[in-house]
Design a protein around this motif. Structure first.
Motif, PDB file in Angstrom:
ATOM      1  N   LEU A   3     -11.099 -18.961  90.236  1.00  0.00           N
ATOM      2  CA  LEU A   3     -11.775 -17.818  90.514  1.00  0.00           C
ATOM      3  C   LEU A   3     -10.807 -16.562  90.454  1.00  0.00           C
ATOM      4  N   ALA A   4      -9.583 -16.570  90.912  1.00  0.00           N
ATOM      5  CA  ALA A   4      -8.544 -15.797  90.774  1.00  0.00           C
ATOM      6  C   ALA A   4      -8.441 -15.243  89.289  1.00  0.00           C
ATOM      7  N   GLN A   5      -8.238 -16.365  88.449  1.00  0.00           N
ATOM      8  CA  GLN A   5      -7.888 -16.206  86.941  1.00  0.00           C
ATOM      9  C   GLN A   5      -9.001 -15.353  86.191  1.00  0.00           C
ATOM     10  N   ALA A   6     -10.332 -15.633  86.530  1.00  0.00           N
ATOM     11  CA  ALA A   6     -11.392 -15.230  86.135  1.00  0.00           C
ATOM     12  C   ALA A   6     -11.580 -13.678  86.518  1.00  0.00           C
ATOM     13  N   VAL A   7     -11.230 -13.222  87.746  1.00  0.00           N
ATOM     14  CA  VAL A   7     -11.346 -12.008  88.400  1.00  0.00           C
ATOM     15  C   VAL A   7     -10.133 -11.287  87.785  1.00  0.00           C
ATOM     16  N   VAL A   8      -9.031 -11.696  87.666  1.00  0.00           N
ATOM     17  CA  VAL A   8      -7.986 -11.132  86.728  1.00  0.00           C
ATOM     18  C   VAL A   8      -8.374 -10.576  85.455  1.00  0.00           C
ATOM     19  N   HIS A   9      -8.859 -11.656  84.673  1.00  0.00           N
ATOM     20  CA  HIS A   9      -9.474 -11.354  83.396  1.00  0.00           C
ATOM     21  C   HIS A   9     -10.427 -10.166  83.406  1.00  0.00           C
ATOM     22  N   ASN A  10     -11.416 -10.247  84.125  1.00  0.00           N
ATOM     23  CA  ASN A  10     -12.425  -9.302  84.261  1.00  0.00           C
ATOM     24  C   ASN A  10     -11.857  -7.938  84.592  1.00  0.00           C
ATOM     25  N   ALA A  11     -11.146  -7.932  85.367  1.00  0.00           N
ATOM     26  CA  ALA A  11     -10.409  -6.637  86.084  1.00  0.00           C
ATOM     27  C   ALA A  11      -9.579  -5.921  84.927  1.00  0.00           C
ATOM     28  N   LEU A  12      -8.787  -6.732  84.089  1.00  0.00           N
ATOM     29  CA  LEU A  12      -8.005  -6.295  83.197  1.00  0.00           C
ATOM     30  C   LEU A  12      -8.512  -5.984  81.752  1.00  0.00           C
ATOM     31  N   ALA A  13      -9.723  -6.524  81.810  1.00  0.00           N
ATOM     32  CA  ALA A  13     -10.454  -6.437  80.383  1.00  0.00           C
ATOM     33  C   ALA A  13     -10.548  -5.112  80.211  1.00  0.00           C
ATOM     34  N   PRO A  14     -10.753  -4.552  78.536  1.00  0.00           N
ATOM     35  CA  PRO A  14     -11.689  -3.097  78.389  1.00  0.00           C
ATOM     36  C   PRO A  14     -12.909  -3.500  78.889  1.00  0.00           C
ATOM     37  N   LYS A  15     -13.378  -2.323  79.320  1.00  0.00           N
ATOM     38  CA  LYS A  15     -14.817  -2.156  79.926  1.00  0.00           C
ATOM     39  C   LYS A  15     -15.658  -1.702  78.926  1.00  0.00           C
ATOM     40  N   SER A  16     -16.956  -2.178  78.987  1.00  0.00           N
ATOM     41  CA  SER A  16     -18.198  -1.441  78.127  1.00  0.00           C
ATOM     42  C   SER A  16     -19.370  -2.026  78.696  1.00  0.00           C
ATOM     43  N   ASN A  17     -20.245  -1.182  79.016  1.00  0.00           N
ATOM     44  CA  ASN A  17     -21.513  -1.473  79.664  1.00  0.00           C
ATOM     45  C   ASN A  17     -22.626  -1.010  78.552  1.00  0.00           C
ATOM     46  N   ALA A  18     -22.238  -1.067  77.440  1.00  0.00           N
ATOM     47  CA  ALA A  18     -22.974  -0.707  76.226  1.00  0.00           C
ATOM     48  C   ALA A  18     -24.150  -1.852  76.129  1.00  0.00           C
ATOM     49  N   ALA A  19     -24.059  -2.954  76.095  1.00  0.00           N
ATOM     50  CA  ALA A  19     -24.983  -3.888  75.963  1.00  0.00           C
ATOM     51  C   ALA A  19     -25.927  -3.912  77.259  1.00  0.00           C
ATOM     52  N   TYR A  20     -25.428  -3.804  78.494  1.00  0.00           N
ATOM     53  CA  TYR A  20     -26.316  -3.564  79.852  1.00  0.00           C
ATOM     54  C   TYR A  20     -27.044  -2.133  79.702  1.00  0.00           C
TER      55      TYR A  20
END
Length: 456
Positions: free
Chosen positions: A347-364
């Motif tokens: 879970l920590a690995q997935a959280v770190v990936h999500n937190a550090l990734a470039p963000k886009s809510n365009a699809a949402y």
């Protein structure tokens, strides 16, 4: 002789061993002694008027006190009951039932008829009452047989029936800040109801007690009392009666670790989960890991956490980094197979990936905009050339006529209308300039220009 023996044992035990807990002894006796809650206790506020007995033309209203543990819900109920001519009855929803509620109503009727006294019913943990049990309170509250003061740590919108909410004031209490908790601790050290100057609290021990209290005055006093007990045990023989020092080591020994303030079935569940998602969205990896740890230490189902990460990977990261969704989905499946405690690493690995990734809510944002149009009734008939043509009679209806097969077009794309006529110019997807979408943006603009025939 037997009586003398028992009397001697009582003397040996001492009155101090039989006294109530420190948190009970230090319960405020007046509004002026209450720490925090200045907003709901300001002069003229409904709760203050209820406590002071100012009924007014409309009469006293029942109140539902909603707030975290240790914020003064029980104290405020006792203060309400102190107003002249009121009888105080306390029930806990953990042990009480409809029979107990009816007994209180009968007693309240007698008190009003025979003595002209109002009854204050303090019901602790009302969120544990079923709908039927809460229904039993309605007649007494509506007819003002009782002034109900109900306490809950859960959001009343979800845990209290609407008819009871509509007949009561909803009072939101907040956790005390560190300065206010410190005032509670300092008073308990010197007040004759408390430790009466018998202990000296080291500054670092005081800070530790305040920190682990987490805004909960009761927890701070309970910790202080436990620390005082540990300190007393360490007093050498012959030095009884001296002021006893409570050091940081003693305070830490009294309480091994702070209890995690989190209820999987209540408000804390939603608040911590919300902070968890927003921290990943805000790219604060440290905060995201903190809230992950709080959920795990409170016993939250790791599969629930994994599902939240998958959602965030699409909602907040999206095409800014498409691999975040792959990591999140892989984590969700791995957690289901492995379980705790190793699941925390995944879970920590997935959280770190999500937190550090470039963000886009365009699809949402795009799907939300499209759904809004559909719900508004926009979107006419599917263009004839896109309709299914693989059945008898379709050709006669004109279905599929004029359709341009994309693979026959240069670069696999050509001009063609795909949207219904009334949405021909709809513009739902807006790529950001971050991450992977930095490359997708120009391509999408080029493709849209070709499809809609606006190529220069």
């Amino acid at each position: 002789m037997g009586d003398d023996l028992f009397a001697q044992q009582a003397e040996d035990v001492g009155a101090g061993d039989l006294q109530p807990p420190l948190a009970v002894r230090m319960r405020p006796r007046t509004i002026g002694e209450v720490r925090g809650q200045s907003d709901v206790l300001r002069p003229g506020s409904p709760l203050r008027r209820l406590i002071e007995g100012h009924a007014g033309a409309a009469g006293p209203l029942s109140a539902i006190l909603w707030g975290p543990p240790g914020t003064g819900k029980t104290t405020l109920a006792h203060l309400v009951a102190q107003a002249a001519g009121r009888t105080f009855v306390e029930l806990s929803a953990v042990t009480a039932g409809v029979k107990d509620v009816r007994a209180v109503m009968e007693q309240a009727t007698r008190e009003r008829s025979l003595y002209g006294r109002q009854t204050v019913l303090f019901l602790d943990e009302i969120h544990r009452f079923s709908k039927a049990q809460q229904d039993a309170l309605l007649p007494g509250v509506e007819n003002r047989l009782v002034i109900l003061v109900a306490a809950t740590t859960e959001n009343p919108s979800f845990s209290v029936i609407a008819p009871l909410l509509s007949r009561s004031m909803l009072i939101r209490l907040t956790s005390l800040d560190e300065e206010q908790v410190g005032e509670v601790v300092d008073q308990a050290l010197t007040d004759e109801r408390g430790l009466d100057g018998a202990f000296e609290l080291a500054p670092e021990a005081r800070d530790h007690i305040i920190r682990i209290a987490g805004g909960d005055a009761r927890r701070a006093l309970t910790t202080l009392e436990a620390a005082a007990g540990v300190a007393l045990d360490g007093v050498p023989a012959g030095r009884e009666g001296e002021v006893v020092a409570i050091t940081l080591e003693v305070a830490e020994q009294a309480v091994d670790q702070a209890a995690v303030r989190y209820d999987r079935a209540g408000d804390q569940h939603y608040d911590v989960a919300s902070a968890f998602i927003k921290s990943m969205r805000g790219s604060d990896v440290d905060a995201a890991l903190h809230y992950l740890a709080r959920q795990l230490e409170a016993g939250e189902d790791p599969r629930f956490i994994a599902r939240r990460i998958v959602i965030a990977a699409s909602e907040d990261v999206g095409m800014g980094d498409p691999t975040a969704l792959q990591t999140a989905v892989a984590a969700m499946h791995a957690v289901a197979q492995i379980g705790m405690p190793e699941a925390r690493i995944i879970l920590a690995q997935a959280v770190v990936h999500n937190a550090l990734a470039p963000k886009s809510n365009a699809a949402y944002s795009g799907i939300n905009a499209a759904i809004a149009d559909v719900r508004a009734g926009r979107g006419g008939a599917v263009p004839a050339h896109l309709r299914g043509s693989g059945y008898a009679g379709a050709e006669r209806l004109g279905h599929g006529a004029g359709y341009r097969y994309s693979h026959d077009e240069p670069n696999g794309v050509g001009p063609q209308q795909f949207l219904p006529d009334d949405l021909a110019d709809a513009d739902y997807y807006h790529p950001t300039g971050r991450g992977w979408e930095e490359r997708l943006g120009p391509r999408w603009r080029e493709l849209r220009a070709i499809i809609r025939g606006t190529t220069p």
